[in-house]
Design a protein around this motif. Structure first.
Motif, PDB file in Angstrom:
ATOM      1  N   LYS A 311      46.450  44.723  39.436  1.00  0.00           N
ATOM      2  CA  LYS A 311      45.601  43.818  38.713  1.00  0.00           C
ATOM      3  C   LYS A 311      44.930  44.336  37.591  1.00  0.00           C
ATOM      4  O   LYS A 311      44.408  45.460  37.721  1.00  0.00           O
ATOM      5  CB  LYS A 311      44.610  43.006  39.500  1.00  0.00           C
ATOM      6  N   LEU A 312      44.681  43.486  36.544  1.00  0.00           N
ATOM      7  CA  LEU A 312      44.134  44.184  35.067  1.00  0.00           C
ATOM      8  C   LEU A 312      42.957  43.337  35.070  1.00  0.00           C
ATOM      9  O   LEU A 312      42.741  41.919  35.347  1.00  0.00           O
ATOM     10  CB  LEU A 312      44.964  43.768  34.085  1.00  0.00           C
ATOM     11  N   PRO A 313      41.810  43.833  34.456  1.00  0.00           N
ATOM     12  CA  PRO A 313      40.697  43.031  34.289  1.00  0.00           C
ATOM     13  C   PRO A 313      40.764  42.085  32.978  1.00  0.00           C
ATOM     14  O   PRO A 313      41.802  42.588  32.165  1.00  0.00           O
ATOM     15  CB  PRO A 313      39.467  44.298  33.705  1.00  0.00           C
ATOM     16  N   HIS A 314      40.020  41.255  32.710  1.00  0.00           N
ATOM     17  CA  HIS A 314      40.171  40.371  31.857  1.00  0.00           C
ATOM     18  C   HIS A 314      39.930  40.956  30.480  1.00  0.00           C
ATOM     19  O   HIS A 314      38.954  41.615  30.259  1.00  0.00           O
ATOM     20  CB  HIS A 314      39.119  39.234  31.882  1.00  0.00           C
ATOM     21  N   PRO A 315      40.725  40.630  29.543  1.00  0.00           N
ATOM     22  CA  PRO A 315      40.687  41.688  28.116  1.00  0.00           C
ATOM     23  C   PRO A 315      39.304  41.480  27.280  1.00  0.00           C
ATOM     24  O   PRO A 315      39.067  42.179  26.520  1.00  0.00           O
ATOM     25  CB  PRO A 315      41.961  41.238  27.590  1.00  0.00           C
ATOM     26  N   ASP A 316      38.660  40.469  27.454  1.00  0.00           N
ATOM     27  CA  ASP A 316      37.440  39.982  26.811  1.00  0.00           C
ATOM     28  C   ASP A 316      36.100  40.745  27.445  1.00  0.00           C
ATOM     29  O   ASP A 316      35.149  40.744  26.914  1.00  0.00           O
ATOM     30  CB  ASP A 316      37.133  38.622  26.808  1.00  0.00           C
ATOM     31  N   LEU A 317      36.487  41.507  28.585  1.00  0.00           N
ATOM     32  CA  LEU A 317      35.321  42.006  29.014  1.00  0.00           C
ATOM     33  C   LEU A 317      34.823  43.243  28.350  1.00  0.00           C
ATOM     34  O   LEU A 317      35.745  43.905  27.943  1.00  0.00           O
ATOM     35  CB  LEU A 317      35.494  42.542  30.722  1.00  0.00           C
ATOM     36  N   PRO A 318      33.535  43.785  28.298  1.00  0.00           N
ATOM     37  CA  PRO A 318      33.224  45.116  27.671  1.00  0.00           C
ATOM     38  C   PRO A 318      34.078  46.121  28.636  1.00  0.00           C
ATOM     39  O   PRO A 318      34.453  46.200  29.771  1.00  0.00           O
ATOM     40  CB  PRO A 318      31.751  45.220  28.046  1.00  0.00           C
ATOM     41  N   ALA A 319      34.055  47.526  27.922  1.00  0.00           N
ATOM     42  CA  ALA A 319      34.906  48.419  28.300  1.00  0.00           C
ATOM     43  C   ALA A 319      34.282  49.131  29.602  1.00  0.00           C
ATOM     44  O   ALA A 319      34.910  49.540  30.506  1.00  0.00           O
ATOM     45  CB  ALA A 319      35.129  49.820  27.113  1.00  0.00           C
ATOM     46  N   GLU A 320      32.923  49.006  29.355  1.00  0.00           N
ATOM     47  CA  GLU A 320      32.293  49.731  30.768  1.00  0.00           C
ATOM     48  C   GLU A 320      32.481  48.941  31.984  1.00  0.00           C
ATOM     49  O   GLU A 320      32.812  49.480  33.104  1.00  0.00           O
ATOM     50  CB  GLU A 320      30.588  49.684  30.394  1.00  0.00           C
ATOM     51  N   GLU A 321      32.439  47.674  31.844  1.00  0.00           N
ATOM     52  CA  GLU A 321      32.526  46.686  32.773  1.00  0.00           C
ATOM     53  C   GLU A 321      34.010  46.881  33.351  1.00  0.00           C
ATOM     54  O   GLU A 321      34.420  46.923  34.646  1.00  0.00           O
ATOM     55  CB  GLU A 321      32.274  45.375  32.431  1.00  0.00           C
ATOM     56  N   LYS A 322      34.926  46.987  32.490  1.00  0.00           N
ATOM     57  CA  LYS A 322      36.321  47.185  33.010  1.00  0.00           C
ATOM     58  C   LYS A 322      36.386  48.522  33.824  1.00  0.00           C
ATOM     59  O   LYS A 322      37.237  48.371  34.954  1.00  0.00           O
ATOM     60  CB  LYS A 322      37.288  47.440  31.589  1.00  0.00           C
ATOM     61  N   GLU A 323      35.821  49.452  33.417  1.00  0.00           N
ATOM     62  CA  GLU A 323      35.996  50.820  34.153  1.00  0.00           C
ATOM     63  C   GLU A 323      35.422  50.686  35.731  1.00  0.00           C
ATOM     64  O   GLU A 323      36.084  51.217  36.516  1.00  0.00           O
ATOM     65  CB  GLU A 323      35.325  51.700  33.290  1.00  0.00           C
ATOM     66  N   GLN A 324      34.382  49.913  35.627  1.00  0.00           N
ATOM     67  CA  GLN A 324      33.699  49.521  36.994  1.00  0.00           C
ATOM     68  C   GLN A 324      34.839  48.984  37.893  1.00  0.00           C
ATOM     69  O   GLN A 324      34.920  49.114  39.075  1.00  0.00           O
ATOM     70  CB  GLN A 324      32.396  48.767  36.826  1.00  0.00           C
ATOM     71  N   LEU A 325      35.458  47.713  37.288  1.00  0.00           N
ATOM     72  CA  LEU A 325      36.335  46.907  38.003  1.00  0.00           C
ATOM     73  C   LEU A 325      37.602  47.629  38.433  1.00  0.00           C
ATOM     74  O   LEU A 325      38.059  47.456  39.609  1.00  0.00           O
ATOM     75  CB  LEU A 325      36.797  45.757  37.271  1.00  0.00           C
ATOM     76  N   LEU A 326      38.018  48.827  37.598  1.00  0.00           N
ATOM     77  CA  LEU A 326      39.198  49.231  38.126  1.00  0.00           C
ATOM     78  C   LEU A 326      38.907  50.107  39.293  1.00  0.00           C
ATOM     79  O   LEU A 326      39.903  50.512  40.079  1.00  0.00           O
ATOM     80  CB  LEU A 326      39.739  50.416  37.145  1.00  0.00           C
ATOM     81  N   HIS A 327      37.859  50.452  39.908  1.00  0.00           N
ATOM     82  CA  HIS A 327      37.477  51.199  41.009  1.00  0.00           C
ATOM     83  C   HIS A 327      37.613  50.403  42.226  1.00  0.00           C
ATOM     84  O   HIS A 327      37.485  50.821  43.307  1.00  0.00           O
ATOM     85  CB  HIS A 327      36.198  51.984  40.938  1.00  0.00           C
ATOM     86  N   ASN A 328      37.581  49.095  42.015  1.00  0.00           N
ATOM     87  CA  ASN A 328      37.318  48.117  43.064  1.00  0.00           C
ATOM     88  C   ASN A 328      38.809  48.054  43.677  1.00  0.00           C
ATOM     89  O   ASN A 328      39.715  48.295  43.272  1.00  0.00           O
ATOM     90  CB  ASN A 328      37.068  46.936  42.738  1.00  0.00           C
ATOM     91  N   ASP A 329      38.972  47.739  45.358  1.00  0.00           N
ATOM     92  CA  ASP A 329      40.108  47.734  45.830  1.00  0.00           C
ATOM     93  C   ASP A 329      40.776  46.680  45.334  1.00  0.00           C
ATOM     94  O   ASP A 329      42.068  46.500  45.482  1.00  0.00           O
ATOM     95  CB  ASP A 329      39.774  47.546  47.347  1.00  0.00           C
ATOM     96  N   GLU A 330      40.258  45.331  44.805  1.00  0.00           N
ATOM     97  CA  GLU A 330      41.124  44.266  44.210  1.00  0.00           C
ATOM     98  C   GLU A 330      42.086  44.838  43.132  1.00  0.00           C
ATOM     99  O   GLU A 330      43.084  44.026  43.033  1.00  0.00           O
ATOM    100  CB  GLU A 330      39.963  43.315  43.706  1.00  0.00           C
ATOM    101  N   TYR A 331      41.643  45.994  42.279  1.00  0.00           N
ATOM    102  CA  TYR A 331      42.266  46.102  41.212  1.00  0.00           C
ATOM    103  C   TYR A 331      43.017  47.533  41.462  1.00  0.00           C
ATOM    104  O   TYR A 331      43.850  48.227  40.465  1.00  0.00           O
ATOM    105  CB  TYR A 331      41.231  46.497  39.879  1.00  0.00           C
ATOM    106  N   GLN A 332      43.256  47.852  42.752  1.00  0.00           N
ATOM    107  CA  GLN A 332      44.234  49.133  42.973  1.00  0.00           C
ATOM    108  C   GLN A 332      45.592  48.465  42.982  1.00  0.00           C
ATOM    109  O   GLN A 332      45.823  47.318  43.337  1.00  0.00           O
ATOM    110  CB  GLN A 332      43.739  49.568  44.426  1.00  0.00           C
TER     111      GLN A 332
END
Length: 517
Positions: A311-332
């Motif tokens: 799963k990919l974070p929403h493209p409109d989110l800031p880069a820092e928030e995207k990095e944090q979301l990629l560490h979540n299990d949902e985005y593995q």
């Protein structure tokens, strides 16, 4: 005596004479008929010549359910015609009468009188005394209306290169037969013709005993699809057809009924959508399930793959928030095993502009470039209404017959757009070993495929037409079929078409390449 009474007396005398003469002539005629009966009975053992006369329905009184019959006249002549010539004459008569008539006495060599009802091909002898072998074409017409195949005949289908002659005089190869385009059903015709040239599927449906005892729930109409497909398969491969083409009307009626009018005769449909629905409906009607119970459909076409999804974070989110979301299990990344009946190959985007000479550029792409989607490395982004995903695919099992569906149509809210990109592919020797995982490669000894069917879409998305290229296994030659037209074609010309659906056959160990590159 007055003049009037004399005239009446002479008139009554003349009437009596005429009635006596008519009575005596009737008695003489009946006596002659009795004298001829022993002569006819004694001549039954001798060869006779059969002549057919057609008696109109008004010439005799008959029940409403009985149609006019063929009256046979016997003469003491030597029968000079051969059996094939007699069968040809009978076949021509059946074609003229539409196949719905009752024929009597088709036995010129004996006194046995048979009645052949051609609506259901039932023979009933009027008596059982047989003096000599009976010549009868009942079996011929019964075979035409309901052909049957023995196991030996089925085993030899792919070894025969002999042309068959239809009863209208045309020659054809069994299996390479045109289908009527009733109005706009060429999309279904092409798919049915392609499936009829897949030997394991064809062999299964040629023998009705393979599926006639399958139990279905009461009121289930889906089994009608199996019955009609079996009937169509036997007609396509019948070596004794009336004509060199077949009508798929009953098969298409079953498709309209079982699909609840999703696919119709009068409206152009999509070949891939019909193929997907038909294979799954056939599998279900034969008693198959998604996981446990298999059928001939899954044995022939079903493979398996691993699907890796991230799963990919929403493209409109800031880069820092995207990095944090990629560490979540949902985005593995997750992996699931899935089966498939066919592989969808994506084409690159077609150019929108013309070249320097004001001509549209028709792009070309090699087959192996679009197959890279399944190498386990290439990632592709898939967008939904709310979320975006990255997916990659890796094959884990290759079926005996592999179907490629080349995605040519893109639908949006306004119209359907067609991609005219030409796919460059070889006819033989397509090795798919590199698309398997390492542990699976050791299990799969045979990974080389040869093309056996190629469905082409020509024209605009909504107004186009379908045609198919099929390989005849007995001759090793390619043929192009479009509705009723059947022509041979060079293998080099197949690759120049806008291929839409392809069926590939996995090569066995003892199988040699007979098609040529």
């Amino acid at each position: 005596m007055s003049g009037r009474s004399k005239r009446e007396s002479r008139g009554s005398t003349r009437g009596k004479r005429e009635s006596e003469s008519r009575g005596s002539s009737g008695r003489v005629k009946r006596e002659r008929d009795r004298e001829r009966e022993p002569e006819a009975a004694s001549s039954r053992g001798s060869p006779v010549r059969v002549k057919r006369e057609f008696e109109p329905a008004s010439a005799r009184e008959a029940p409403a359910s009985v149609v006019p019959f063929v009256r046979v006249k016997r003469e003491r002549e030597v029968d000079e015609d051969s059996e094939p010539e007699r069968e040809q004459r009978m076949a021509e008569w059946i074609l003229r009468t539409g196949g719905a008539a009752t024929a009597r006495t088709w036995t010129p060599l004996t006194g046995v009188c048979w009645t052949l009802t051609l609506r259901n091909c039932v023979l009933s002898p009027s008596h059982t005394s047989m003096l000599m072998p009976v010549w009868c074409v009942a079996s011929t017409f019964k075979y035409v209306l309901k052909p049957t195949f023995t196991k030996q005949q089925i085993a030899n289908l792919d070894k025969q290169a002999k042309l068959s002659r239809a009863y209208d005089g045309t020659t054809y190869l069994p299996g390479i037969v045109g289908l009527n385009n009733i109005k706009a059903n060429d999309y279904a015709n092409a798919v049915l013709q392609a499936l009829s040239n897949v030997p394991p599927l064809r062999n299964y449906f040629l023998e009705e005993d393979n599926y006639k005892n399958i139990k279905r729930p009461p009121g289930d109409i889906m089994f009608l699809l199996v019955q009609r497909f079996g009937e169509l398969m036997r007609k396509l491969w019948n070596p004794r057809n009336f004509k060199a083409h077949v009508s798929p009307h009953e098969m298409l009626q079953a498709v309209v009924l079982c699909s609840k009018k999703t696919f119709q005769i009068t409206k152009q449909g999509d070949g891939v959508d019909f193929l997907s629905w038909f294979l799954n409906a056939l599998h279900s009607a034969l008693g198959g399930t998604k996981k446990k119970k298999k059928t001939i459909v899954t044995d022939v076409f079903q493979g398996s793959m691993r699907i890796f999804t991230k799963k990919l974070p929403h493209p409109d989110l800031p880069a820092e928030e995207k990095e944090q979301l990629l560490h979540n299990d949902e985005y593995q990344e997750t992996m699931v095993e899935s089966t498939f009946m066919y592989l969808t190959l994506d084409l690159p985007t077609a150019p929108l502009y013309k070249d320097e000479k004001e001509q549209l550029i028709i792009p070309q792409v090699p087959l192996f470039n679009i197959l890279a989607k399944f190498n386990g490395i290439t990632e592709k982004e898939y967008k939904t209404y709310k979320e975006n995903f990255l997916k990659r695919f890796q094959l884990t099992k290759l079926p005996p017959y592999l179907i490629f569906c080349i995605k040519r149509f893109t639908k949006n809210n306004f119209f359907v757009e067609k991609n005219p990109t030409i796919v460059n592919f070889p006819i033989t020797n397509v090795d798919l070993r590199e698309y398997l995982s390492e542990e699976v490669q050791a299990v799969h000894k045979n990974t080389t495929y040869d093309l056996i069917a190629n469905i082409v879409h020509d024209g605009k998305p909504s107004e186009g037409s379908y045609r198919i290229h099929v390989l005849h296994h007995g001759t090793g030659k390619w043929y192009e079929l479009q509705d009723l037209q059947v022509t041979d074609i060079l293998p080099q010309m197949i690759t120049l078409s806008e291929a839409y659906i392809q069926i590939w056959k996995r090569r066995d160990n003892d199988e040699t390449n007979q098609q040529g590159a």
